[in-house]
Design a protein around this motif. Structure first.
Motif, mmCIF file in Angstrom:
data_model
loop_
_atom_site.group_PDB
_atom_site.id
_atom_site.type_symbol
_atom_site.label_atom_id
_atom_site.label_comp_id
_atom_site.label_asym_id
_atom_site.label_seq_id
_atom_site.Cartn_x
_atom_site.Cartn_y
_atom_site.Cartn_z
ATOM 1 N N ASP A 1 0.963 -1.556 5.945
ATOM 2 C CA ASP A 1 -0.227 -0.956 6.559
ATOM 3 C C ASP A 1 0.143 0.367 7.207
ATOM 4 O OD1 ASP A 1 0.147 -3.591 8.965
ATOM 5 O OD2 ASP A 1 0.929 -1.551 9.142
ATOM 6 N N LEU A 2 -0.836 0.995 7.823
ATOM 7 C CA LEU A 2 -0.613 2.327 8.394
ATOM 8 C C LEU A 2 0.403 2.296 9.531
ATOM 9 C CD1 LEU A 2 -1.373 5.304 8.313
ATOM 10 C CD2 LEU A 2 -3.165 4.817 9.991
ATOM 11 N N ASP A 3 0.400 1.233 10.324
ATOM 12 C CA ASP A 3 1.360 1.164 11.430
ATOM 13 C C ASP A 3 2.792 1.209 10.911
ATOM 14 O OD1 ASP A 3 -0.441 -0.983 13.815
ATOM 15 O OD2 ASP A 3 -0.435 1.182 13.493
ATOM 16 N N ALA B 1 -6.976 4.125 4.918
ATOM 17 C CA ALA B 1 -5.586 4.291 5.341
ATOM 18 C C ALA B 1 -4.958 2.955 5.723
ATOM 19 C CB ALA B 1 -5.498 5.262 6.515
ATOM 20 N N ARG B 2 -5.752 1.916 5.625
ATOM 21 C CA ARG B 2 -5.326 0.557 5.975
ATOM 22 C C ARG B 2 -4.762 0.478 7.397
ATOM 23 N NH1 ARG B 2 -1.991 -3.335 1.942
ATOM 24 N NH2 ARG B 2 -3.727 -2.817 0.569
ATOM 25 N N THR C 1 -6.048 2.943 -3.991
ATOM 26 C CA THR C 1 -5.558 1.627 -4.429
ATOM 27 C C THR C 1 -6.313 1.195 -5.672
ATOM 28 O OG1 THR C 1 -7.154 0.618 -2.961
ATOM 29 C CG2 THR C 1 -4.912 0.806 -2.153
ATOM 30 N N ARG D 1 -5.621 -5.999 13.931
ATOM 31 C CA ARG D 1 -4.788 -6.947 14.667
ATOM 32 C C ARG D 1 -4.548 -6.448 16.079
ATOM 33 N NH1 ARG D 1 1.308 -5.352 12.568
ATOM 34 N NH2 ARG D 1 1.189 -3.198 13.317
ATOM 35 N N ILE E 1 3.481 4.699 9.746
ATOM 36 C CA ILE E 1 3.689 5.568 10.910
ATOM 37 C C ILE E 1 5.088 5.389 11.458
ATOM 38 C CG2 ILE E 1 3.038 5.880 13.344
ATOM 39 C CD1 ILE E 1 0.128 5.352 12.497
ATOM 40 N N ARG E 2 5.516 4.137 11.535
ATOM 41 C CA ARG E 2 6.864 3.860 12.044
ATOM 42 C C ARG E 2 7.913 4.543 11.162
ATOM 43 N NH1 ARG E 2 10.196 2.281 15.784
ATOM 44 N NH2 ARG E 2 12.032 1.168 15.097
ATOM 45 N N TYR F 1 1.886 5.178 0.423
ATOM 46 C CA TYR F 1 1.579 6.364 1.209
ATOM 47 C C TYR F 1 2.494 7.505 0.780
ATOM 48 C CZ TYR F 1 -0.609 3.045 4.450
ATOM 49 O OH TYR F 1 -1.384 2.059 5.016
ATOM 50 N N MET G 1 0.849 -1.184 0.000
ATOM 51 C CA MET G 1 0.000 0.000 0.000
ATOM 52 C C MET G 1 0.887 1.235 0.000
ATOM 53 S SD MET G 1 -3.233 1.125 0.929
ATOM 54 C CE MET G 1 -3.849 2.645 1.570
ATOM 55 N N PRO H 1 -4.326 -1.655 10.357
ATOM 56 C CA PRO H 1 -4.342 -3.131 10.362
ATOM 57 C C PRO H 1 -5.283 -3.682 11.432
ATOM 58 C CG PRO H 1 -2.338 -2.320 11.393
ATOM 59 C CD PRO H 1 -3.051 -1.119 10.858
ATOM 60 N N PRO I 1 -2.641 8.220 2.499
ATOM 61 C CA PRO I 1 -2.688 7.028 1.658
ATOM 62 C C PRO I 1 -3.011 7.375 0.201
ATOM 63 C CG PRO I 1 -4.626 7.111 3.065
ATOM 64 C CD PRO I 1 -3.785 8.287 3.435
#
Lengths: 106, 404
Positions: free
Chosen positions: A79-81, B161-162, A105, B166, A84-85, A3, A1, B164, A102
């Protein structure tokens, strides 16, 4: 994905020393970074608006903001996490802001 | 028990985890909710005829899942995506396997920090506890359309924004768990600070928050802060029948009729706090619960162990050095060591965040130090900043008492 990371900095604020440097960040991100660049300052920007038949030009950015876009990076990650990292590790995140936007898609 | 009651209880107990599983299977939050609604509707149709199944949760999950597959087939979903969903669904060896994980996934996703706090609270209530959008809107005093939009935007953001779906990985888990606990405590406080005359659905937020806290404890048995939060909310909530008078005004803690406190709930809160502290991993919710426990175990206001409370606030300030915590610490220190000590701590705090609380506290200390002119000025300052009618009335009474 994919960004877009918009790197935004208040020109009045001094950048802080410390890890990571931009080279370290680039090395960390590696192949996940598809594209990106620093940009010249808003003093060199021109904003274009077409209204009717007229092309209206403004010297400067599209909006007056305290923080200004100084560069961009396009990253591809899970993914967004993860985005973000990556953004949080950018040197400018320490004293500026990194907007994570984002792509569409498909 | 009538069938309707049984189904209602199942709804309450099972709905969240079934929605959570459907979201994992389909990736579609709206579809998941609708299919779970349909499954409960079918239960009300079929069970009167066929009897309640031996494993009603599994029946409902299977029914919801089949409905989802049906709708996906009909809506011309890409064959590949459909095969994926079917494969995952068929692979479930046992309906109860990993279900707890799904609910935890759902909770963490609803509480993701990339969503606004309002959205996190609303989404958790809607998706996990199943409260209707209308009820949530009434609980938070916003129009239903506003709340509906808030929920739609949140789900869109999760998808677009996907974010996740989890339980966060180990390196993110501590801060994200803190975030979840924060959402639940916010929810609790929304109900707790709702005035005595407030709508039931607002005060019911306390019960919903406690229910969610219980769920979280069941899902994260190794997390003492989750237990701490549950203990804290039970102990605070135990005072609900003594906190407001007939006019709907706040009754201060030291004037509450303690016989109206819920003794059973206090016992449960104290036992939970004990269990949490034995883990040896203290945290802000455990400390706050310990403070609440000091109040809960004092037979009368005069028996309150203020030195212990002051000590605990000292610990809390180290963990959460916010102005509110520092102010509460000053209040406790004043009780333990006298108002001059409290005033010294309060004079260090010149913070806008505190609103009316800062001048109100200063006023109380000044009154006890026999400085009535300064106290009056501070009370009037506080009254001007008071956020609710109940608080304004309370401060007006204090002003009149001081003048009279």
């Amino acid at each position: 994905m994919k960004y877009m990371l918009l790197i935004c900095v208040d020109p009045a604020i001094e950048p802080t020393e410390g890890d990571p440097t931009i080279e370290q960040w680039l090395a960390e991100v590696g192949g996940r970074r598809l594209d990106g660049s620093q940009l010249r300052s808003i003093q060199d920007a021109t904003t274009v608006r077409t209204r009717g038949d007229e092309v209206l030009l403004t010297d400067g950015p599209f909006a007056e903001t305290k923080e200004q876009i100084v560069g961009y990076d396009v990253v591809d990650c899970a993914d967004l996490d993860e985005a973000i990292r990556i953004a949080s590790r950018h040197p400018c995140a320490r004293f500026g802001s990194v907007e994570v936007r984002p792509f569409y898609t498909g | 028990m009538t069938l309707d009651t049984e189904v209602s209880e199942l709804f309450r107990a099972e709905r969240g985890r079934i929605v959570a599983t459907l979201i994992r299977l389909t990736g579609d939050w709206d579809l998941a909710e609708e299919c779970v609604q349909d499954a409960f509707a079918r239960a009300l149709e079929c069970w009167p005829r066929e009897g309640v199944p031996g494993r009603p949760g599994a029946w409902l999950t299977t029914t919801a899942r089949n409905r989802a597959l049906d709708r996906l087939r009909r809506s011309n979903v890409e064959a590949a995506k459909l095969r994926e969903v079917v494969a995952v669904a068929d692979h479930e060896p046992d309906e109860d396997d990993g279900i707890g994980d799904d609910l935890l996934r759902l909770i963490f996703t609803c509480c993701h920090p990339a969503l606004t706090l309002e959205a996190r609270v609303a989404l958790t209530l809607r998706t996990v506890t199943g409260l209707t959008t209308a009820d949530i809107a009434r609980a938070f005093l916003v129009p239903e359309a506003t709340m509906a939009k808030r929920l739609v935007r949140a789900r869109q953001k999760i998808r677009n924004a996907r974010i996740p779906y989890r339980v966060p990985p180990a390196h993110l888990l501590p801060e994200r768990t803190g975030g979840v606990l924060g959402v639940l405590y916010l929810l609790f406080n929304e109900g707790y600070t709702a005035g005595g005359g407030a709508e039931p659905v607002r005060r019911d937020l306390c019960a919903e928050a406690i229910r969610l806290a219980r769920t979280l404890v069941a899902l994260m048995p190794d997390e003492p802060e989750a237990v701490g939060l549950l203990a804290l909310t039970l102990l605070q909530d135990s005072r609900r029948d003594a906190r407001f008078d007939h006019a709907g005004d706040l009754v201060p803690l030291d004037r509450q009729d303690r016989s109206r406190w819920d003794g059973g709930q206090i016992e449960e809160g104290l036992a939970l706090l004990d269990a949490a502290l034995r883990r040896g991993r203290p945290g802000p919710y455990q400390v706050q619960a310990a403070i609440a426990a000091c109040h809960a175990t004092a037979a009368a206001a005069g028996d309150t162990d203020w030195p212990q409370i002051a000590l605990l606030y000292g610990e809390l300030v180290k963990l959460v050095p916010s102005p509110v915590v520092r102010l509460n610490r000053a209040v406790a220190v004043a009780r333990a060591d006298g108002p001059a000590a409290g005033l010294a701590l309060v004079d260090d705090l010149a913070d806008d965040v505190l609103g009316h609380l800062l001048p109100a506290t200063r006023a109380d200390f000044l009154r006890r130090l026999d400085r009535p002119a300064e106290a009056l000025a501070a009370y009037e300052q506080a009254r001007d900043l008071a956020p609710t009618e109940a608080e304004r009335r309370h401060l007006t009474r204090l002003i009149e008492d001081l003048r009279g």
